[in-house]
Design a protein around this motif. Sequence first.
Motif, PDB file in Angstrom:
ATOM      1  N   CYS A 147       0.793  -1.231   0.000  1.00 20.18           N
ATOM      2  CA  CYS A 147       0.000   0.000   0.000  1.00 20.18           C
ATOM      3  C   CYS A 147       0.824   1.279   0.000  1.00 20.18           C
ATOM      4  N   LEU A 148       2.049   1.248   0.489  1.00 19.39           N
ATOM      5  CA  LEU A 148       2.902   2.442   0.488  1.00 19.39           C
ATOM      6  C   LEU A 148       3.724   2.569  -0.789  1.00 19.39           C
ATOM      7  N   ALA A 149       3.536   1.612  -1.709  1.00 20.07           N
ATOM      8  CA  ALA A 149       4.208   1.646  -3.016  1.00 20.07           C
ATOM      9  C   ALA A 149       5.716   1.809  -2.879  1.00 20.07           C
ATOM     10  N   GLN A 150       6.279   1.160  -1.856  1.00 21.03           N
ATOM     11  CA  GLN A 150       7.730   1.173  -1.610  1.00 21.03           C
ATOM     12  C   GLN A 150       8.272   2.591  -1.468  1.00 21.03           C
ATOM     13  N   GLY A 151       7.449   3.483  -0.977  1.00 17.66           N
ATOM     14  CA  GLY A 151       7.901   4.843  -0.680  1.00 17.66           C
ATOM     15  C   GLY A 151       8.128   5.728  -1.882  1.00 17.66           C
ATOM     16  N   ARG A 152       7.613   5.347  -3.053  1.00 14.67           N
ATOM     17  CA  ARG A 152       7.924   6.114  -4.267  1.00 14.67           C
ATOM     18  C   ARG A 152       7.281   7.493  -4.288  1.00 14.67           C
ATOM     19  N   TYR A 153       6.293   7.736  -3.415  1.00 13.80           N
ATOM     20  CA  TYR A 153       5.648   9.047  -3.406  1.00 13.80           C
ATOM     21  C   TYR A 153       6.080   9.900  -2.217  1.00 13.80           C
ATOM     22  N   SER A 154       7.207   9.522  -1.618  1.00 12.69           N
ATOM     23  CA  SER A 154       7.799  10.343  -0.568  1.00 12.69           C
ATOM     24  C   SER A 154       8.853  11.251  -1.201  1.00 12.69           C
ATOM     25  N   GLU A 155       9.774  11.717  -0.440  1.00 18.59           N
ATOM     26  CA  GLU A 155      10.797  12.666  -0.911  1.00 18.59           C
ATOM     27  C   GLU A 155      11.533  12.141  -2.144  1.00 18.59           C
ATOM     28  N   ALA A 156      11.857  10.846  -2.146  1.00 22.21           N
ATOM     29  CA  ALA A 156      12.616  10.286  -3.266  1.00 22.21           C
ATOM     30  C   ALA A 156      11.862  10.403  -4.579  1.00 22.21           C
ATOM     31  N   GLY A 157      10.533  10.306  -4.526  1.00 22.68           N
ATOM     32  CA  GLY A 157       9.742  10.373  -5.739  1.00 22.68           C
ATOM     33  C   GLY A 157       9.818  11.698  -6.458  1.00 22.68           C
ATOM     34  N   LEU A 158      10.153  12.754  -5.742  1.00 19.82           N
ATOM     35  CA  LEU A 158      10.255  14.077  -6.346  1.00 19.82           C
ATOM     36  C   LEU A 158      11.402  14.156  -7.348  1.00 19.82           C
ATOM     37  N   HIS A 159      12.337  13.210  -7.252  1.00 20.74           N
ATOM     38  CA  HIS A 159      13.515  13.212  -8.125  1.00 20.74           C
ATOM     39  C   HIS A 159      13.504  12.045  -9.106  1.00 20.74           C
ATOM     40  N   SER A 160      12.351  11.390  -9.239  1.00 21.97           N
ATOM     41  CA  SER A 160      12.242  10.245 -10.134  1.00 21.97           C
ATOM     42  C   SER A 160      12.344  10.668 -11.598  1.00 21.97           C
ATOM     43  N   GLU A 161      12.837   9.765 -12.422  1.00 22.04           N
ATOM     44  CA  GLU A 161      12.879  10.018 -13.862  1.00 22.04           C
ATOM     45  C   GLU A 161      11.498   9.836 -14.492  1.00 22.04           C
ATOM     46  N   ASP A 162      10.590   9.199 -13.779  1.00 26.69           N
ATOM     47  CA  ASP A 162       9.238   8.964 -14.272  1.00 26.69           C
ATOM     48  C   ASP A 162       8.362  10.181 -13.947  1.00 26.69           C
ATOM     49  N   ALA A 163       7.799  10.803 -14.962  1.00 23.97           N
ATOM     50  CA  ALA A 163       7.004  12.023 -14.768  1.00 23.97           C
ATOM     51  C   ALA A 163       5.779  11.765 -13.901  1.00 23.97           C
ATOM     52  N   ASN A 164       5.133  10.609 -14.090  1.00 26.46           N
ATOM     53  CA  ASN A 164       3.958  10.298 -13.276  1.00 26.46           C
ATOM     54  C   ASN A 164       4.303  10.237 -11.795  1.00 26.46           C
ATOM     55  N   ILE A 165       5.436   9.591 -11.498  1.00 35.51           N
ATOM     56  CA  ILE A 165       5.853   9.483 -10.094  1.00 35.51           C
ATOM     57  C   ILE A 165       6.187  10.860  -9.546  1.00 35.51           C
ATOM     58  N   ARG A 166       6.925  11.661 -10.314  1.00 38.54           N
ATOM     59  CA  ARG A 166       7.269  13.020  -9.856  1.00 38.54           C
ATOM     60  C   ARG A 166       6.015  13.846  -9.586  1.00 38.54           C
ATOM     61  N   ASN A 167       5.093  13.826 -10.527  1.00 42.76           N
ATOM     62  CA  ASN A 167       3.889  14.640 -10.384  1.00 42.76           C
ATOM     63  C   ASN A 167       3.034  14.175  -9.208  1.00 42.76           C
ATOM     64  N   THR A 168       2.944  12.850  -9.040  1.00 42.52           N
ATOM     65  CA  THR A 168       2.147  12.327  -7.929  1.00 42.52           C
ATOM     66  C   THR A 168       2.823  12.612  -6.598  1.00 42.52           C
ATOM     67  N   ALA A 169       4.147  12.470  -6.541  1.00 40.81           N
ATOM     68  CA  ALA A 169       4.874  12.773  -5.306  1.00 40.81           C
ATOM     69  C   ALA A 169       4.705  14.240  -4.925  1.00 40.81           C
ATOM     70  N   GLN A 170       4.717  15.123  -5.915  1.00 43.85           N
ATOM     71  CA  GLN A 170       4.522  16.551  -5.637  1.00 43.85           C
ATOM     72  C   GLN A 170       3.106  16.812  -5.118  1.00 43.85           C
ATOM     73  N   LEU A 171       2.119  16.156  -5.716  1.00 47.82           N
ATOM     74  CA  LEU A 171       0.746  16.315  -5.250  1.00 47.82           C
ATOM     75  C   LEU A 171       0.592  15.784  -3.832  1.00 47.82           C
ATOM     76  N   VAL A 172       1.190  14.636  -3.556  1.00 50.90           N
ATOM     77  CA  VAL A 172       1.146  14.083  -2.198  1.00 50.90           C
ATOM     78  C   VAL A 172       1.774  15.067  -1.218  1.00 50.90           C
ATOM     79  N   LEU A 173       2.911  15.666  -1.604  1.00 49.45           N
ATOM     80  CA  LEU A 173       3.564  16.649  -0.744  1.00 49.45           C
ATOM     81  C   LEU A 173       2.651  17.845  -0.489  1.00 49.45           C
ATOM     82  N   ASN A 174       2.003  18.332  -1.542  1.00 48.97           N
ATOM     83  CA  ASN A 174       1.095  19.473  -1.388  1.00 48.97           C
ATOM     84  C   ASN A 174      -0.056  19.149  -0.437  1.00 48.97           C
ATOM     85  N   LEU A 175      -0.606  17.949  -0.592  1.00 53.09           N
ATOM     86  CA  LEU A 175      -1.717  17.548   0.263  1.00 53.09           C
ATOM     87  C   LEU A 175      -1.265  17.302   1.702  1.00 53.09           C
ATOM     88  N   SER A 176      -0.053  16.800   1.853  1.00 54.87           N
ATOM     89  CA  SER A 176       0.453  16.571   3.212  1.00 54.87           C
ATOM     90  C   SER A 176       0.633  17.898   3.944  1.00 54.87           C
TER      91      SER A 176
END
Length: 327
Positions: free
Chosen positions: A235-264
């Motif tokens: 369920c935590l998707a191996q932490g891909r939407y935490s801080e590390a996700g903001l630097h992912s090469e995958d645009a979907n992961i980056r965008n989702t991590a940023q949205l998660v950060l905004n909501l947090s």
Amino acid sequence: MMSTERNTPLTNPLIKTSKIAYGCMGLGGGWNNNPVTNEHIQQANEVIDTALESGITVFDHADIYTFNKAEIAFGSVLKQTPSLRDDMFIQSKCGIRFEDESAPGRYDFSSEWIAHSVNGILKRLHTEKLDMLLLHRPDPLMNLHELATSLERLNADGKFDYLGVSNMNLHQIRFLQSALDLPIVANQIEMSLAKLDWLNDGVLVGNEGMQSVDFVSGTLEHCQMNNIQIQAWGCLAQGRYSEAGLHSEDANIRNTAQLVLNLSEKHQVPSEAIVLAFLLRHPANIQPIIGTTNLDRIRASALAPAVTLSREEWYRLFVTSRGHALP
């Protein structure tokens, strides 16, 4: 409408447990043949204390986790402090066998293996019974009536109170339930912001892309109609939407991590709480199983039930993680 399923529970026993469960796969020192050490037992002790202090009372095991060592480490803590058992709902899974000299890795629902597995689980965990036993993955060679007889005998012998399954679709659940007087009360499925086929299955009906969905239609609805608790692994998707996700090469992961950060920041909770709140917002009453051994992440995850995402926030997470608009 009343369900026609055999022995559907009027209420699910897991409704009285914590909204978040703790998955014990990371305990015991890793997937190797090294023995369990005092350090591993201490880690298990700290994880248990942190989970309980955070309001997490459900602990999810499997006999295969770290080659039985997760249960050994956990059970060592219970042996040292037996009173902890009173505050826990302990479940474990069986049915997977590793490769050995006789066969490759396989699944085994034979009465001999199930009984052997359950007795081993209880011995390792230092407990007289499980609150719930789950069948880990479907066995193609399952003998329905042999399995049903074995499970009901183990239940009658006081080895476990409730029965669940893992990684099964509605057809497999209904088939198994047809031979059981004991109700199936839980089903574990991989579900997360990164694993969305359980949602895409519903929104893509009659649209392009439906053929690629890796989920059996009707499983969510079947579980809801029959009071079967859905438990989400991964369920935590191996932490891909935490801080590390903001630097992912995958645009979907980056965008989702940023949205998660905004909501947090908006909800004033850690990112883990937002990722889990996405699952909790769904009406299927999903119970996420977190697997981190990081104590801060356990505490952060435990805050998820306090977050209620709006419909707009939930859909923004869904669509952003999908990477393209809904049909």
